[in-house]
Design a protein around this motif. Structure first.
Motif, PDB file in Angstrom:
ATOM      1  N   ARG A 122       0.853  -1.188   0.000  1.00  0.00           N
ATOM      2  CA  ARG A 122       0.000   0.000   0.000  1.00  0.00           C
ATOM      3  C   ARG A 122       0.889   1.238   0.000  1.00  0.00           C
ATOM      4  N   HIS A 123       0.659   2.093  -0.984  1.00  0.00           N
ATOM      5  CA  HIS A 123       1.375   3.368  -1.059  1.00  0.00           C
ATOM      6  C   HIS A 123       0.411   4.502  -0.732  1.00  0.00           C
ATOM      7  N   THR A 124       0.914   5.482   0.002  1.00  0.00           N
ATOM      8  CA  THR A 124       0.138   6.689   0.291  1.00  0.00           C
ATOM      9  C   THR A 124       0.778   7.861  -0.438  1.00  0.00           C
ATOM     10  N   TYR A 125      -0.055   8.634  -1.123  1.00  0.00           N
ATOM     11  CA  TYR A 125       0.416   9.761  -1.917  1.00  0.00           C
ATOM     12  C   TYR A 125      -0.250  11.048  -1.419  1.00  0.00           C
ATOM     13  N   LYS A 126       0.480  12.136  -1.499  1.00  0.00           N
ATOM     14  CA  LYS A 126      -0.075  13.448  -1.181  1.00  0.00           C
ATOM     15  C   LYS A 126      -0.526  14.128  -2.467  1.00  0.00           C
ATOM     16  N   ALA A 127      -1.709  14.707  -2.421  1.00  0.00           N
ATOM     17  CA  ALA A 127      -2.243  15.421  -3.583  1.00  0.00           C
ATOM     18  C   ALA A 127      -2.859  16.726  -3.116  1.00  0.00           C
ATOM     19  N   ASP A 128      -3.047  17.656  -4.048  1.00  0.00           N
ATOM     20  CA  ASP A 128      -3.645  18.941  -3.702  1.00  0.00           C
ATOM     21  C   ASP A 128      -5.046  18.772  -3.143  1.00  0.00           C
ATOM     22  N   THR A 129      -5.760  17.770  -3.636  1.00  0.00           N
ATOM     23  CA  THR A 129      -7.131  17.562  -3.205  1.00  0.00           C
ATOM     24  C   THR A 129      -7.250  16.650  -1.993  1.00  0.00           C
ATOM     25  N   GLY A 130      -6.135  16.125  -1.502  1.00  0.00           N
ATOM     26  CA  GLY A 130      -6.186  15.268  -0.322  1.00  0.00           C
ATOM     27  C   GLY A 130      -5.121  14.193  -0.347  1.00  0.00           C
ATOM     28  N   GLU A 131      -5.322  13.179   0.467  1.00  0.00           N
ATOM     29  CA  GLU A 131      -4.388  12.067   0.581  1.00  0.00           C
ATOM     30  C   GLU A 131      -4.980  10.849  -0.130  1.00  0.00           C
ATOM     31  N   VAL A 132      -4.155  10.188  -0.922  1.00  0.00           N
ATOM     32  CA  VAL A 132      -4.614   9.040  -1.706  1.00  0.00           C
ATOM     33  C   VAL A 132      -3.841   7.803  -1.269  1.00  0.00           C
ATOM     34  N   SER A 133      -4.559   6.780  -0.830  1.00  0.00           N
ATOM     35  CA  SER A 133      -3.955   5.516  -0.423  1.00  0.00           C
ATOM     36  C   SER A 133      -4.358   4.442  -1.427  1.00  0.00           C
ATOM     37  N   VAL A 134      -3.369   3.774  -1.993  1.00  0.00           N
ATOM     38  CA  VAL A 134      -3.634   2.779  -3.029  1.00  0.00           C
ATOM     39  C   VAL A 134      -3.072   1.429  -2.584  1.00  0.00           C
ATOM     40  N   MET A 135      -3.935   0.411  -2.506  1.00  0.00           N
ATOM     41  CA  MET A 135      -3.509  -0.945  -2.181  1.00  0.00           C
ATOM     42  C   MET A 135      -3.345  -1.734  -3.483  1.00  0.00           C
ATOM     43  N   PHE A 136      -2.141  -2.240  -3.695  1.00  0.00           N
ATOM     44  CA  PHE A 136      -1.841  -3.028  -4.878  1.00  0.00           C
ATOM     45  C   PHE A 136      -1.925  -4.511  -4.511  1.00  0.00           C
ATOM     46  N   ILE A 137      -2.849  -5.210  -5.157  1.00  0.00           N
ATOM     47  CA  ILE A 137      -3.030  -6.646  -4.969  1.00  0.00           C
ATOM     48  C   ILE A 137      -2.852  -7.303  -6.329  1.00  0.00           C
ATOM     49  N   GLU A 138      -2.067  -8.379  -6.344  1.00  0.00           N
ATOM     50  CA  GLU A 138      -1.760  -9.054  -7.611  1.00  0.00           C
ATOM     51  C   GLU A 138      -1.167  -8.080  -8.612  1.00  0.00           C
ATOM     52  N   GLY A 139      -0.449  -7.086  -8.098  1.00  0.00           N
ATOM     53  CA  GLY A 139       0.293  -6.171  -8.958  1.00  0.00           C
ATOM     54  C   GLY A 139      -0.467  -4.997  -9.510  1.00  0.00           C
ATOM     55  N   VAL A 140      -1.757  -4.838  -9.131  1.00  0.00           N
ATOM     56  CA  VAL A 140      -2.533  -3.727  -9.680  1.00  0.00           C
ATOM     57  C   VAL A 140      -3.232  -2.947  -8.565  1.00  0.00           C
ATOM     58  N   ALA A 141      -3.602  -1.701  -8.863  1.00  0.00           N
ATOM     59  CA  ALA A 141      -4.324  -0.861  -7.900  1.00  0.00           C
ATOM     60  C   ALA A 141      -5.732  -1.412  -7.746  1.00  0.00           C
ATOM     61  N   ALA A 142      -5.994  -2.050  -6.604  1.00  0.00           N
ATOM     62  CA  ALA A 142      -7.246  -2.780  -6.406  1.00  0.00           C
ATOM     63  C   ALA A 142      -8.207  -2.079  -5.456  1.00  0.00           C
ATOM     64  N   ARG A 143      -7.669  -1.449  -4.418  1.00  0.00           N
ATOM     65  CA  ARG A 143      -8.505  -0.775  -3.416  1.00  0.00           C
ATOM     66  C   ARG A 143      -7.903   0.611  -3.181  1.00  0.00           C
ATOM     67  N   ILE A 144      -8.717   1.635  -3.337  1.00  0.00           N
ATOM     68  CA  ILE A 144      -8.225   3.015  -3.300  1.00  0.00           C
ATOM     69  C   ILE A 144      -9.022   3.805  -2.276  1.00  0.00           C
ATOM     70  N   GLU A 145      -8.318   4.547  -1.424  1.00  0.00           N
ATOM     71  CA  GLU A 145      -8.968   5.424  -0.453  1.00  0.00           C
ATOM     72  C   GLU A 145      -8.510   6.858  -0.686  1.00  0.00           C
ATOM     73  N   VAL A 146      -9.461   7.772  -0.733  1.00  0.00           N
ATOM     74  CA  VAL A 146      -9.155   9.192  -0.922  1.00  0.00           C
ATOM     75  C   VAL A 146      -9.677   9.967   0.282  1.00  0.00           C
ATOM     76  N   ARG A 147      -8.775  10.623   0.979  1.00  0.00           N
ATOM     77  CA  ARG A 147      -9.146  11.471   2.117  1.00  0.00           C
ATOM     78  C   ARG A 147      -9.121  12.917   1.642  1.00  0.00           C
TER      79      ARG A 147
END
Length: 207
Positions: free
Chosen positions: A110-135
């Motif tokens: 799981r990688h967490t990224y900072k963005a102008d519109t908020g924080e984006v957390s992306v869980m990679f399962i089987e090598g792809v972005a499968a579950r995404i959370e945007v705060r």
């Protein structure tokens, strides 16, 4: 092209734009006047680069300005593509994800990224972005502003959309914008009156 415009402008001035046979403007002043008239940069003038930032879910990118990527541009993409789009992650977590349908455990990152519109957390399962959370960085009231929060996260949501399931902690909207499930979660750890984050499950196999 600019040189041609300068030449044409200079000829216009010298061949009749001024009735004064003895113009008092210096050559530099004449060239500056032509540049101003044609909306061009003055000779020798430097222009500050456009450092306006925008980003992926609003992430910051240097000029040229790129449109803010939507969740669709991140979902189901490999890790390298998402990082190239959202920038270097600010945090990384490794673990095991358990499938609700099969109870099988699968490694994830799981990688967490900072963005102008908020924080984006992306869980990679089987090598792809499968579950995404945007705060979202903007405060949205829970549950009244659930649709606004989903739109701020980059989802296309119809006016008047109602959740398929709800409980005191979250609202499940089911299939929104082509994704398997979208959930709006209350900010129980911060301000329970606001939306905490928007969670997207891209496919049924990642539920």
């Amino acid at each position: 092209m600019r040189r041609s415009l300068y030449i044409l402008g200079a000829l216009a001035i010298l061949t009749g734009c001024s009735s004064d046979p003895n113009p008092v403007l210096t050559e530099e002043e004449q060239m500056n006047a032509i540049a101003d008239e044609l909306g061009l940069k003055r000779p020798g003038e430097t222009v500050e680069p456009n450092t306006h930032l925008s980003g992926d879910f609003g992430h910051s990118f240097a000029q040229p300005t790129a449109p803010s990527p939507s969740i669709s541009s991140v979902a189901s993409k490999p890790e390298a593509d998402v990082t190239a789009l959202l920038g270097k992650p600010t945090a990384t977590e490794n673990g095991e994800w358990t499938s609700l349908s099969t109870e099988e455990k699968t490694p994830f990152v799981r990688h967490t990224y900072k963005a102008d519109t908020g924080e984006v957390s992306v869980m990679f399962i089987e090598g792809v972005a499968a579950r995404i959370e945007v705060r979202p960085s903007e405060a949205f009231k829970y549950p009244d502003d659930a649709i606004k929060a989903m739109r701020a996260a980059g989802l296309a949501v119809e006016d008047g959309a109602t959740p398929e399931r709800e409980n005191p902690l979250y609202l499940d909207y089911g299939q929104v914008d082509g994704f398997y499930n979208v959930r709006v979660v209350k900010d129980v750890e911060g301000n329970p009156e606001n939306v905490g984050y928007v969670k997207v499950v891209t496919e049924s196999r990642f539920k």
